[in-house]
Scaffold this motif. Structure first.
Motif, mmCIF file in Angstrom:
data_model
loop_
_atom_site.group_PDB
_atom_site.id
_atom_site.type_symbol
_atom_site.label_atom_id
_atom_site.label_comp_id
_atom_site.label_asym_id
_atom_site.label_seq_id
_atom_site.Cartn_x
_atom_site.Cartn_y
_atom_site.Cartn_z
ATOM 1 N N MET A 1 0.848 -1.173 0.000
ATOM 2 C CA MET A 1 0.000 0.000 0.000
ATOM 3 C C MET A 1 0.890 1.231 0.000
ATOM 4 O O MET A 1 1.775 1.337 0.826
ATOM 5 N N SER A 2 0.686 2.108 -0.929
ATOM 6 C CA SER A 2 1.497 3.316 -0.925
ATOM 7 C C SER A 2 0.732 4.463 -1.547
ATOM 8 O O SER A 2 -0.259 4.265 -2.242
ATOM 9 N N SER A 3 1.221 5.635 -1.268
ATOM 10 C CA SER A 3 0.663 6.830 -1.890
ATOM 11 C C SER A 3 1.823 7.697 -2.323
ATOM 12 O O SER A 3 2.932 7.560 -1.835
ATOM 13 N N LEU A 4 1.568 8.580 -3.263
ATOM 14 C CA LEU A 4 2.620 9.444 -3.783
ATOM 15 C C LEU A 4 2.061 10.837 -3.970
ATOM 16 O O LEU A 4 1.003 11.001 -4.555
ATOM 17 N N LEU A 49 -0.304 9.192 5.484
ATOM 18 C CA LEU A 49 -0.829 7.824 5.555
ATOM 19 C C LEU A 49 -2.348 7.769 5.412
ATOM 20 O O LEU A 49 -2.917 6.687 5.276
ATOM 21 N N ALA A 50 -3.001 8.920 5.407
ATOM 22 C CA ALA A 50 -4.464 8.962 5.334
ATOM 23 C C ALA A 50 -5.008 8.245 4.101
ATOM 24 O O ALA A 50 -6.090 7.648 4.151
ATOM 25 N N ASP A 51 -4.267 8.259 2.996
ATOM 26 C CA ASP A 51 -4.710 7.558 1.793
ATOM 27 C C ASP A 51 -4.836 6.055 2.018
ATOM 28 O O ASP A 51 -5.526 5.368 1.275
ATOM 29 N N ASN A 52 -4.145 5.554 3.032
ATOM 30 C CA ASN A 52 -4.173 4.118 3.338
ATOM 31 C C ASN A 52 -5.097 3.784 4.512
ATOM 32 O O ASN A 52 -5.124 2.646 4.963
ATOM 33 N N GLU A 53 -5.829 4.765 5.011
ATOM 34 C CA GLU A 53 -6.672 4.570 6.200
ATOM 35 C C GLU A 53 -7.628 3.390 6.044
ATOM 36 O O GLU A 53 -7.760 2.557 6.936
ATOM 37 N N THR A 54 -8.296 3.294 4.899
ATOM 38 C CA THR A 54 -9.264 2.215 4.689
ATOM 39 C C THR A 54 -8.587 0.855 4.787
ATOM 40 O O THR A 54 -9.117 -0.067 5.414
ATOM 41 N N ASP A 55 -7.402 0.729 4.196
ATOM 42 C CA ASP A 55 -6.673 -0.544 4.259
ATOM 43 C C ASP A 55 -6.226 -0.857 5.678
ATOM 44 O O ASP A 55 -6.285 -2.003 6.115
ATOM 45 N N VAL A 56 -5.775 0.154 6.409
ATOM 46 C CA VAL A 56 -5.282 -0.044 7.771
ATOM 47 C C VAL A 56 -6.418 -0.454 8.708
ATOM 48 O O VAL A 56 -6.245 -1.317 9.569
ATOM 49 N N THR A 57 -7.590 0.135 8.531
ATOM 50 C CA THR A 57 -8.703 -0.162 9.442
ATOM 51 C C THR A 57 -9.288 -1.563 9.232
ATOM 52 O O THR A 57 -10.140 -1.986 10.005
ATOM 53 N N SER A 68 -5.707 2.270 13.390
ATOM 54 C CA SER A 68 -5.817 3.497 12.588
ATOM 55 C C SER A 68 -4.415 4.016 12.280
ATOM 56 O O SER A 68 -3.435 3.587 12.900
ATOM 57 N N VAL A 69 -4.325 4.945 11.341
ATOM 58 C CA VAL A 69 -3.007 5.486 10.998
ATOM 59 C C VAL A 69 -2.382 6.234 12.168
ATOM 60 O O VAL A 69 -1.160 6.346 12.239
ATOM 61 N N SER A 70 -3.167 6.708 13.105
ATOM 62 C CA SER A 70 -2.603 7.400 14.270
ATOM 63 C C SER A 70 -1.908 6.418 15.228
ATOM 64 O O SER A 70 -1.212 6.848 16.145
ATOM 65 N N ASP A 71 -2.055 5.112 15.000
ATOM 66 C CA ASP A 71 -1.387 4.109 15.823
ATOM 67 C C ASP A 71 0.062 3.871 15.402
ATOM 68 O O ASP A 71 0.803 3.177 16.090
ATOM 69 N N GLU A 130 14.562 18.877 -7.518
ATOM 70 C CA GLU A 130 13.828 19.744 -8.436
ATOM 71 C C GLU A 130 12.327 19.469 -8.395
ATOM 72 O O GLU A 130 11.519 20.389 -8.422
ATOM 73 N N GLU A 131 11.949 18.199 -8.316
ATOM 74 C CA GLU A 131 10.520 17.853 -8.316
ATOM 75 C C GLU A 131 9.912 17.761 -6.923
ATOM 76 O O GLU A 131 8.713 17.595 -6.776
ATOM 77 N N GLN A 132 10.710 17.809 -5.884
ATOM 78 C CA GLN A 132 10.260 17.744 -4.493
ATOM 79 C C GLN A 132 9.285 16.583 -4.267
ATOM 80 O O GLN A 132 8.119 16.781 -3.935
ATOM 81 N N ASN A 133 9.791 15.369 -4.422
ATOM 82 C CA ASN A 133 8.968 14.171 -4.255
ATOM 83 C C ASN A 133 8.676 13.895 -2.795
ATOM 84 O O ASN A 133 9.583 13.876 -1.958
ATOM 85 N N LEU A 134 7.419 13.669 -2.512
ATOM 86 C CA LEU A 134 6.960 13.302 -1.175
ATOM 87 C C LEU A 134 6.203 11.994 -1.333
ATOM 88 O O LEU A 134 5.185 11.946 -2.017
ATOM 89 N N GLU A 135 6.742 10.926 -0.743
ATOM 90 C CA GLU A 135 6.151 9.604 -0.906
ATOM 91 C C GLU A 135 5.922 8.971 0.458
ATOM 92 O O GLU A 135 6.651 9.228 1.412
ATOM 93 N N SER A 136 4.903 8.117 0.516
ATOM 94 C CA SER A 136 4.628 7.397 1.748
ATOM 95 C C SER A 136 4.036 6.044 1.404
ATOM 96 O O SER A 136 3.506 5.844 0.308
ATOM 97 N N GLY A 137 4.144 5.129 2.340
ATOM 98 C CA GLY A 137 3.576 3.816 2.120
ATOM 99 C C GLY A 137 3.525 3.010 3.396
ATOM 100 O O GLY A 137 4.153 3.355 4.395
ATOM 101 N N ILE A 138 2.761 1.949 3.332
ATOM 102 C CA ILE A 138 2.601 1.043 4.469
ATOM 103 C C ILE A 138 2.875 -0.375 3.981
ATOM 104 O O ILE A 138 2.418 -0.769 2.908
ATOM 105 N N PHE A 139 3.622 -1.130 4.785
ATOM 106 C CA PHE A 139 3.890 -2.526 4.485
ATOM 107 C C PHE A 139 3.151 -3.418 5.460
ATOM 108 O O PHE A 139 3.096 -3.143 6.656
#
Length: 144
Positions: A1-4, A49-57, A68-71, A130-139
């Motif tokens: 699960m990841s978001s970009l 991590l909010a994009d992954n909230e449904t998967d986490v719950t 929840s992602v706050s955990d 230059e592109e300022q990439n911000l990435e997140s994900g959950i394993f």
């Protein structure tokens, strides 16, 4: 699960917070010396991590309480200038060797889904190029 999130899609708040984290770590401060920075980083993590909230719950603790992602707890903070920074086992490509802020996370307790045990970990990475990439994900790792 990841978001970009890249470029204009990521907020100034998140970019500024992760730039501040990078500068603090590069200046030899291995702990967060500012309560505001610590709170801001927690907020960045939860937003990313909010994009992954449904998967986490879909996971629960042994007592049946929903995860929840706050955990997620921060287990490692790093600042790098590598062409291939690594966060939570994921290698990122940073051809510019731009400043990179890394936050690694985990849910401390084992969690459950479909009567199986799992370990949840995650990351938030900001490459200040230059592109300022911000990435997140959950394993999700099956324990048994």
């Amino acid at each position: 699960m990841s978001s970009l999130t890249t470029g204009e899609e990521s907020s100034d708040f998140e970019r500024d917070t992760l730039k501040e984290l990078y500068n603090q770590l590069k200046n030899g401060k291995n702990t967060l010396n500012s309560t505001n920075l610590e709170q801001d980083i927690t907020e960045v993590v939860e937003r990313q991590l909010a994009d992954n909230e449904t998967d986490v719950t879909e996971f629960t603790y042994k007592d049946g309480k929903e995860v929840s992602v706050s955990d997620f707890n921060i287990v490692n903070l790093a600042a790098e200038n590598s062409k291939t920074p690594v966060a939570d086992g994921v290698t990122f490509y940073n051809t510019e060797e731009a400043n990179t802020s890394i936050i690694e996370l985990e849910v401390k307790e084992t969690v459950f889904k479909d009567e199986k045990e799992y370990k949840l970990t995650g990351y938030v990475v900001f490459i200040d190029g230059e592109e300022q990439n911000l990435e997140s994900g959950i394993f999700v790792e099956l324990v048994k």
